[in-house]
Design a protein around this motif. Structure first.
Motif, short mmCIF file in Angstrom:
data_model
loop_
_atom_site.label_atom_id
_atom_site.label_comp_id
_atom_site.label_asym_id
_atom_site.label_seq_id
_atom_site.Cartn_x
_atom_site.Cartn_y
_atom_site.Cartn_z
N SER A 187 40.53 42.86 34.02
CA SER A 187 39.97 43.42 35.07
C SER A 187 38.37 43.90 35.03
O SER A 187 37.63 43.46 35.85
N ALA A 188 38.33 44.55 33.75
CA ALA A 188 36.88 44.96 33.55
C ALA A 188 36.03 43.85 33.35
O ALA A 188 34.63 43.61 33.79
N TRP A 189 36.55 42.69 32.75
CA TRP A 189 35.69 41.52 32.48
C TRP A 189 35.31 40.50 33.80
O TRP A 189 34.37 40.59 34.08
N MET A 190 36.31 40.79 34.68
CA MET A 190 36.01 40.20 35.95
C MET A 190 35.05 41.15 36.96
O MET A 190 34.22 40.48 37.46
N ALA A 191 35.25 42.34 36.54
CA ALA A 191 34.06 43.35 37.29
C ALA A 191 32.90 43.02 36.59
O ALA A 191 31.90 42.94 37.60
N GLN A 192 32.80 42.73 35.57
CA GLN A 192 31.27 42.62 35.00
C GLN A 192 30.70 41.33 35.49
O GLN A 192 29.62 41.13 35.73
N GLU A 193 31.48 40.33 35.64
CA GLU A 193 31.22 38.91 36.16
C GLU A 193 30.59 39.06 37.53
O GLU A 193 29.74 38.36 37.88
N LEU A 194 31.59 39.72 38.30
CA LEU A 194 31.03 39.88 39.69
C LEU A 194 29.65 40.72 39.96
O LEU A 194 29.10 40.57 40.65
N LEU A 195 29.79 41.90 39.01
CA LEU A 195 28.47 42.76 39.21
C LEU A 195 27.27 41.91 38.82
O LEU A 195 26.26 42.23 39.28
N THR A 229 35.11 49.18 42.28
CA THR A 229 36.20 50.07 41.64
C THR A 229 37.32 49.54 40.94
O THR A 229 37.79 48.51 41.43
N LEU A 230 37.70 49.71 39.65
CA LEU A 230 38.97 49.44 39.10
C LEU A 230 40.16 50.65 39.38
O LEU A 230 39.76 51.51 38.86
N ARG A 231 40.95 50.06 39.89
CA ARG A 231 42.18 50.93 40.37
C ARG A 231 43.42 50.65 39.66
O ARG A 231 44.15 49.65 39.87
N PRO A 232 43.75 51.38 38.59
CA PRO A 232 45.08 51.16 37.94
C PRO A 232 46.25 51.42 38.96
O PRO A 232 46.09 52.22 39.79
N GLY A 233 47.33 50.49 38.70
CA GLY A 233 48.41 50.53 39.20
C GLY A 233 49.62 50.07 38.38
O GLY A 233 49.38 50.29 37.22
#
Length: 93
Positions: A19-27, A38-42
């Motif tokens: 998730s963090a890697w995908m967030a970095q790519e999107l940002l 936002t990274l939201r754990p579930g």
């Protein structure tokens, strides 16, 4: 316009790094378009991506994780429809 992205991921499945890697790519790709991510754990195997409250990916529905190129395309379609993605863009027929 403010654009908010949420990645809801399963903490039990240890999908934080993905998730963090995908967030970095999107940002990185949408540096001028995204105002919040936002990274939201579930739990329970969840992996969903939403843009401004609209779900653009669900692992449960797709039966798999998104390739980063297709995730970028779906986010782009919501936040910057006219933005080119270079080699990540869809091939024109």
């Amino acid at each position: 316009m403010d654009n908010h992205i949420e990645i809801h991921y399963c903490n039990q499945c240890r999908w934080l790094l993905r998730s963090a890697w995908m967030a970095q790519e999107l940002l990185t790709t949408f540096a001028d378009e995204i105002t919040e991510l936002t990274l939201r754990p579930g739990t329970g195997g969840v992996f969903e991506v939403s843009v401004n409250g609209k779900q653009v990916w669900s692992r449960k529905e797709a039966g798999r994780f998104p390739e980063i190129t297709e995730l970028k395309q779906r986010v782009r379609d919501e936040v910057a429809p006219d933005k080119g993605l270079g080699h990540s863009d869809k091939k024109k027929d």
